[in-house]
Motif scaffolding. Structure first.
Motif, PDB file in Angstrom:
ATOM      1  N   ASP A   1     -52.993 119.369 -29.906  1.00 42.88           N
ATOM      2  CA  ASP A   1     -54.313 118.788 -29.654  1.00 42.88           C
ATOM      3  C   ASP A   1     -54.335 117.932 -28.388  1.00 42.88           C
ATOM      4  O   ASP A   1     -55.359 117.379 -28.015  1.00 42.88           O
ATOM      5  N   PHE A   2     -53.226 117.837 -27.705  1.00 40.70           N
ATOM      6  CA  PHE A   2     -53.141 117.093 -26.456  1.00 40.70           C
ATOM      7  C   PHE A   2     -52.434 117.965 -25.432  1.00 40.70           C
ATOM      8  O   PHE A   2     -51.248 118.237 -25.545  1.00 40.70           O
TER       9      PHE A   2
ATOM     10  N   TRP B   1     -43.256 113.940 -11.343  1.00 36.41           N
ATOM     11  CA  TRP B   1     -44.083 114.396 -12.462  1.00 36.41           C
ATOM     12  C   TRP B   1     -43.961 113.436 -13.647  1.00 36.41           C
ATOM     13  O   TRP B   1     -44.962 113.053 -14.248  1.00 36.41           O
ATOM     14  N   LEU B   2     -42.735 113.010 -13.958  1.00 41.01           N
ATOM     15  CA  LEU B   2     -42.534 112.086 -15.078  1.00 41.01           C
ATOM     16  C   LEU B   2     -43.265 110.765 -14.865  1.00 41.01           C
ATOM     17  O   LEU B   2     -43.957 110.269 -15.757  1.00 41.01           O
ATOM     18  N   THR B   3     -43.120 110.190 -13.684  1.00 37.46           N
ATOM     19  CA  THR B   3     -43.652 108.849 -13.446  1.00 37.46           C
ATOM     20  C   THR B   3     -45.113 108.821 -13.020  1.00 37.46           C
ATOM     21  O   THR B   3     -45.830 107.890 -13.357  1.00 37.46           O
ATOM     22  N   GLU B   4     -45.561 109.842 -12.287  1.00 36.64           N
ATOM     23  CA  GLU B   4     -46.926 109.831 -11.753  1.00 36.64           C
ATOM     24  C   GLU B   4     -47.930 110.620 -12.583  1.00 36.64           C
ATOM     25  O   GLU B   4     -49.128 110.366 -12.499  1.00 36.64           O
ATOM     26  N   ASP B   5     -47.460 111.593 -13.351  1.00 36.30           N
ATOM     27  CA  ASP B   5     -48.367 112.437 -14.124  1.00 36.30           C
ATOM     28  C   ASP B   5     -48.225 112.246 -15.633  1.00 36.30           C
ATOM     29  O   ASP B   5     -49.169 111.882 -16.309  1.00 36.30           O
ATOM     30  N   LEU B   6     -47.044 112.502 -16.152  1.00 38.81           N
ATOM     31  CA  LEU B   6     -46.851 112.467 -17.609  1.00 38.81           C
ATOM     32  C   LEU B   6     -47.083 111.077 -18.197  1.00 38.81           C
ATOM     33  O   LEU B   6     -47.923 110.908 -19.084  1.00 38.81           O
ATOM     34  N   LYS B   7     -46.358 110.090 -17.709  1.00 42.97           N
ATOM     35  CA  LYS B   7     -46.423 108.753 -18.306  1.00 42.97           C
ATOM     36  C   LYS B   7     -47.832 108.160 -18.284  1.00 42.97           C
ATOM     37  O   LYS B   7     -48.339 107.757 -19.337  1.00 42.97           O
ATOM     38  N   PRO B   8     -48.520 108.114 -17.141  1.00 40.97           N
ATOM     39  CA  PRO B   8     -49.858 107.514 -17.146  1.00 40.97           C
ATOM     40  C   PRO B   8     -50.866 108.273 -18.005  1.00 40.97           C
ATOM     41  O   PRO B   8     -51.696 107.668 -18.679  1.00 40.97           O
ATOM     42  N   THR B   9     -50.779 109.595 -17.999  1.00 47.02           N
ATOM     43  CA  THR B   9     -51.722 110.393 -18.776  1.00 47.02           C
ATOM     44  C   THR B   9     -51.532 110.179 -20.271  1.00 47.02           C
ATOM     45  O   THR B   9     -52.488 109.991 -21.017  1.00 47.02           O
ATOM     46  N   VAL B  10     -50.290 110.184 -20.720  1.00 45.87           N
ATOM     47  CA  VAL B  10     -50.004 109.982 -22.137  1.00 45.87           C
ATOM     48  C   VAL B  10     -50.379 108.564 -22.561  1.00 45.87           C
ATOM     49  O   VAL B  10     -51.007 108.366 -23.611  1.00 45.87           O
ATOM     50  N   GLU B  11     -50.022 107.580 -21.752  1.00 45.62           N
ATOM     51  CA  GLU B  11     -50.368 106.195 -22.090  1.00 45.62           C
ATOM     52  C   GLU B  11     -51.884 106.005 -22.201  1.00 45.62           C
ATOM     53  O   GLU B  11     -52.362 105.363 -23.129  1.00 45.62           O
ATOM     54  N   THR B  12     -52.626 106.560 -21.272  1.00 49.01           N
ATOM     55  CA  THR B  12     -54.083 106.427 -21.297  1.00 49.01           C
ATOM     56  C   THR B  12     -54.672 107.091 -22.528  1.00 49.01           C
ATOM     57  O   THR B  12     -55.507 106.503 -23.224  1.00 49.01           O
TER      58      THR B  12
ATOM     59  N   ILE C   1     -53.526 104.518 -30.741  1.00 55.65           N
ATOM     60  CA  ILE C   1     -52.405 105.079 -31.489  1.00 55.65           C
ATOM     61  C   ILE C   1     -51.110 104.612 -30.831  1.00 55.65           C
ATOM     62  O   ILE C   1     -50.932 104.758 -29.621  1.00 55.65           O
ATOM     63  N   TYR C   2     -50.197 104.050 -31.616  1.00 53.15           N
ATOM     64  CA  TYR C   2     -48.877 103.711 -31.113  1.00 53.15           C
ATOM     65  C   TYR C   2     -48.105 105.014 -30.986  1.00 53.15           C
ATOM     66  O   TYR C   2     -48.176 105.875 -31.854  1.00 53.15           O
ATOM     67  N   PHE C   3     -47.376 105.189 -29.934  1.00 49.31           N
ATOM     68  CA  PHE C   3     -46.687 106.456 -29.756  1.00 49.31           C
ATOM     69  C   PHE C   3     -45.281 106.280 -29.223  1.00 49.31           C
ATOM     70  O   PHE C   3     -44.955 105.289 -28.581  1.00 49.31           O
ATOM     71  N   LYS C   4     -44.478 107.250 -29.524  1.00 52.48           N
ATOM     72  CA  LYS C   4     -43.160 107.413 -28.939  1.00 52.48           C
ATOM     73  C   LYS C   4     -43.125 108.837 -28.408  1.00 52.48           C
ATOM     74  O   LYS C   4     -43.742 109.730 -28.979  1.00 52.48           O
ATOM     75  N   VAL C   5     -42.411 109.039 -27.325  1.00 51.51           N
ATOM     76  CA  VAL C   5     -42.355 110.358 -26.717  1.00 51.51           C
ATOM     77  C   VAL C   5     -40.943 110.910 -26.827  1.00 51.51           C
ATOM     78  O   VAL C   5     -39.968 110.228 -26.510  1.00 51.51           O
ATOM     79  N   LEU C   6     -40.853 112.135 -27.293  1.00 45.83           N
ATOM     80  CA  LEU C   6     -39.600 112.872 -27.291  1.00 45.83           C
ATOM     81  C   LEU C   6     -39.785 113.988 -26.286  1.00 45.83           C
ATOM     82  O   LEU C   6     -40.601 114.874 -26.472  1.00 45.83           O
ATOM     83  N   LEU C   7     -39.067 113.910 -25.184  1.00 48.30           N
ATOM     84  CA  LEU C   7     -39.194 114.883 -24.117  1.00 48.30           C
ATOM     85  C   LEU C   7     -38.089 115.912 -24.264  1.00 48.30           C
ATOM     86  O   LEU C   7     -36.911 115.589 -24.176  1.00 48.30           O
TER      87      LEU C   7
END
Length: 95
Positions: A11-12, A56-67, A74-80
């Motif tokens: 869903d994301f 990609w990790l720092t400029e795309d993935l992290k900010p998008t997921v955090e937002t 929702i509190y989240f943890k990421v398993l990459l």
């Protein structure tokens, strides 16, 4: 090269990353890159490098997921999950 990203529930979903051999690909000359449903990256080898992966990790993935998750409160943890390509581990060690 391409990189597709989504969560386990499906869903994301994030935009795929397409890597071209030049910053201005002839295939996209009639399109505004910002309007395409992909993230456009480039390098001479037309493949993922440690520098592109780290960006990609720092400029795309992290900010998008955090937002996304902060908007949903929702509190989240990421398993990459990544494969064992050398530039992945090199990029993660450099962070």
């Amino acid at each position: 090269d391409s990189l597709v990203r989504a969560n386990a529930a499906g869903d994301f979903k994030l935009k795929p990353v397409l890597i071209y051999h030049s910053p201005n690909s002839r295939a996209l000359k009639h399109y505004a890159k910002s309007t395409l449903p992909v993230l456009n990256k480039w390098n001479n080898k037309t493949r993922m490098t440690a520098r592109l992966f780290r960006a990609w990790l720092t400029e795309d993935l992290k900010p998008t997921v955090e937002t996304c998750y902060s908007e949903k409160k929702i509190y989240f943890k990421v398993l990459l999950l990544i494969d064992n390509v050398p530039h992945h581990s090199r990029a993660l060690k450099e962070m």
